[in-house]
Design an enzyme around this catalytic site. Structure first.
Site, PDB file in Angstrom:
ATOM      1  N   GLY A  18       1.921   3.091   2.289  1.00 45.44           N
ATOM      2  CA  GLY A  18       2.964   3.083   3.330  1.00 45.44           C
ATOM      3  C   GLY A  18       4.237   2.424   2.819  1.00 45.44           C
ATOM      4  O   GLY A  18       5.348   2.949   2.984  1.00 45.44           O
ATOM      5  N   HIS A  19       4.072   1.258   2.165  1.00 42.56           N
ATOM      6  CA  HIS A  19       5.237   0.595   1.575  1.00 42.56           C
ATOM      7  C   HIS A  19       5.830   1.447   0.452  1.00 42.56           C
ATOM      8  O   HIS A  19       7.048   1.565   0.334  1.00 42.56           O
ATOM      9  CB  HIS A  19       4.846  -0.774   0.993  1.00 42.56           C
ATOM     10  CG  HIS A  19       4.258  -1.736   1.986  1.00 42.56           C
ATOM     11  ND1 HIS A  19       2.936  -2.099   1.984  1.00 42.56           N
ATOM     12  CD2 HIS A  19       4.826  -2.425   3.005  1.00 42.56           C
ATOM     13  CE1 HIS A  19       2.705  -2.977   2.950  1.00 42.56           C
ATOM     14  NE2 HIS A  19       3.841  -3.192   3.586  1.00 42.56           N
TER      15      HIS A  19
ATOM     16  N   HIS B 278       0.856  -1.183   0.000  1.00 45.15           N
ATOM     17  CA  HIS B 278       0.000   0.000   0.000  1.00 45.15           C
ATOM     18  C   HIS B 278       0.892   1.233   0.000  1.00 45.15           C
ATOM     19  O   HIS B 278       2.127   1.127  -0.090  1.00 45.15           O
ATOM     20  CB  HIS B 278      -0.954  -0.026   1.193  1.00 45.15           C
ATOM     21  CG  HIS B 278      -0.282  -0.290   2.510  1.00 45.15           C
ATOM     22  ND1 HIS B 278       0.641   0.577   3.072  1.00 45.15           N
ATOM     23  CD2 HIS B 278      -0.356  -1.346   3.355  1.00 45.15           C
ATOM     24  CE1 HIS B 278       1.060   0.084   4.207  1.00 45.15           C
ATOM     25  NE2 HIS B 278       0.495  -1.098   4.408  1.00 45.15           N
TER      26      HIS B 278
HETATM   27  P1  AMP Z   1       4.806  -5.585   6.281  1.00 40.28           P
HETATM   28  O1  AMP Z   1       4.648  -5.893   4.832  1.00 40.28           O
HETATM   29  O2  AMP Z   1       3.528  -5.266   6.973  1.00 40.28           O
HETATM   30  O3  AMP Z   1       5.669  -6.572   6.995  1.00 40.28           O
HETATM   31  O4  AMP Z   1       5.601  -4.214   6.319  1.00 40.28           O
HETATM   32  C1  AMP Z   1       6.789  -4.021   5.609  1.00 40.28           C
HETATM   33  C2  AMP Z   1       7.410  -2.724   6.029  1.00 40.28           C
HETATM   34  O5  AMP Z   1       6.506  -1.657   5.764  1.00 40.28           O
HETATM   35  C3  AMP Z   1       7.694  -2.674   7.538  1.00 40.28           C
HETATM   36  O6  AMP Z   1       8.946  -2.044   7.737  1.00 40.28           O
HETATM   37  C4  AMP Z   1       6.558  -1.855   8.072  1.00 40.28           C
HETATM   38  O7  AMP Z   1       6.879  -1.163   9.259  1.00 40.28           O
HETATM   39  C5  AMP Z   1       6.337  -0.879   6.928  1.00 40.28           C
HETATM   40  N1  AMP Z   1       4.975  -0.302   6.965  1.00 40.28           N
HETATM   41  C6  AMP Z   1       3.799  -0.972   7.130  1.00 40.28           C
HETATM   42  N2  AMP Z   1       2.771  -0.089   7.174  1.00 40.28           N
HETATM   43  C7  AMP Z   1       3.315   1.151   7.039  1.00 40.28           C
HETATM   44  C8  AMP Z   1       2.772   2.472   7.014  1.00 40.28           C
HETATM   45  N3  AMP Z   1       1.463   2.701   7.143  1.00 40.28           N
HETATM   46  N4  AMP Z   1       3.634   3.513   6.854  1.00 40.28           N
HETATM   47  C9  AMP Z   1       4.973   3.285   6.732  1.00 40.28           C
HETATM   48  N5  AMP Z   1       5.547   2.074   6.746  1.00 40.28           N
HETATM   49  C10 AMP Z   1       4.720   1.006   6.896  1.00 40.28           C
END
Ligand code: AMP
Length: 284
Positions: free
Chosen positions: A32-33, A30
């Protein structure tokens, strides 16, 4: 952009591309990523890191303490590729489980730093989670050998754990934080938000509201009470809602011995069947 689906492809890409900035993810990407990927690409450009930004996509079974959560975790590689491309990634590494955990090979789990075992936060509510996270990130570090790795502040305790793990093992890898990206109404973006019903999504806003309310209180215990009140009012089931020193996350006396202590407010709560986490600086 290159799509690397096994370790042979990764090795060949690395031989040509050179050092890179790694953004580890579990996919279902999304905004955030995407923001971490843009940050990684910009950082590589500014620092002449020739390989640019490599995004890993791997749903790591060893960090799920709930089998149902693992089974329903969204897998959306095609949409993820489009997001990586648009955000300026040089390559995606989307390995098979056998590339990360080759049958018959024991993959090391490093000793866990104190911040992964002592705070009583994610460590207490998701037993085994940080052992799995450290295991997979260390494995990715060994395979990719990045110059820098970027992790989101959204998973604040994870960021502290991986920073401490990297320092403890004296790995020559820089850990860089990325700011939390939110929806316009304040909900922190998460791959799990898609499981919220419209009503639960509204109730999910109680997390960011609670963090804002905490910052209107002068003392940590008042801030914690205010967060709990806000969350309960919305019908959230609280795992924790606390104010802690930002890097140790250890329960700590107030006022702090070191006056330059930075503080963080952290929440984990269930809204219906979805567990949400969020955090924010507290008075810093
Ligand atoms: P995940 O795929 O959920 O394991 O997340 C991968 C990376 O994206 C991790 O370093 C998370 O902290 C980061 N991440 C997840 N959600 C967000 C967000 N809303 N804003 C910024 N980074 C995020």
């Amino acid at each position: 952009m290159h799509l690397l689906t096994n370790n042979t492809m990764l090795d060949s890409w690395r031989d040509v591309a050179g050092p890179c900035v790694l953004v580890p993810t579990m996919g279902a990407l999304h905004e955030g990523h995407a923001s971490l990927i843009r940050q990684g690409a910009a950082l590589a450009h500014q620092n002449n890191i020739s390989g640019g930004c490599l995004v890993s996509i791997f749903v790591n079974p060893t960090q799920f303490n709930d089998p149902a959560d693992l089974a329903r975790y969204p897998r959306t590689l095609e949409a993820d590729s489009a997001i990586c491309q648009a955000a300026g990634a040089a390559a995606i590494y989307a390995p098979h489980a056998d590339d990360i955990y080759p049958p018959g090979l024991a993959i090391e789990t490093p000793p866990l730093p104190a911040v992964a075992t002592e705070p009583g936060l994610e460590d207490a509510h998701r037993p085994g989670h940080f052992a799995g996270v450290c295991q997979v990130v260390l494995r990715l570090f060994h395979l990719v050998n990045p110059h820098t790795a970027i992790f989101g502040e959204k998973d604040w305790q994870q960021l502290q754990v991986l920073t401490a793990m990297t320092a403890g093992l004296e790995l020559p890898i820089q850990i860089v934080p990325g700011p939390t990206v939110r929806e316009a109404d304040g909900l922190a973006m998460s791959s799990r938000n898609r499981f919220l019903s419209p009503d639960d999504r509204r109730r999910g806003l109680s997390l960011s509201r609670a963090l804002a309310a905490a910052n209107r209180q002068a003392m940590p215990d008042e801030a914690e009470r205010e967060m709990s009140r806000t969350l309960k009012e919305a019908g959230a089931e609280i795992d924790y809602a606390v104010v802690r020193p930002a890097s140790s996350l250890r329960k700590s006396a107030w006022p702090p011995v070191a006056s330059d202590t930075r503080w963080r407010a952290l929440i984990a709560a269930r809204i219906g069947s979805v567990r949400l986490i969020d955090n924010a600086p507290w008075h810093s």
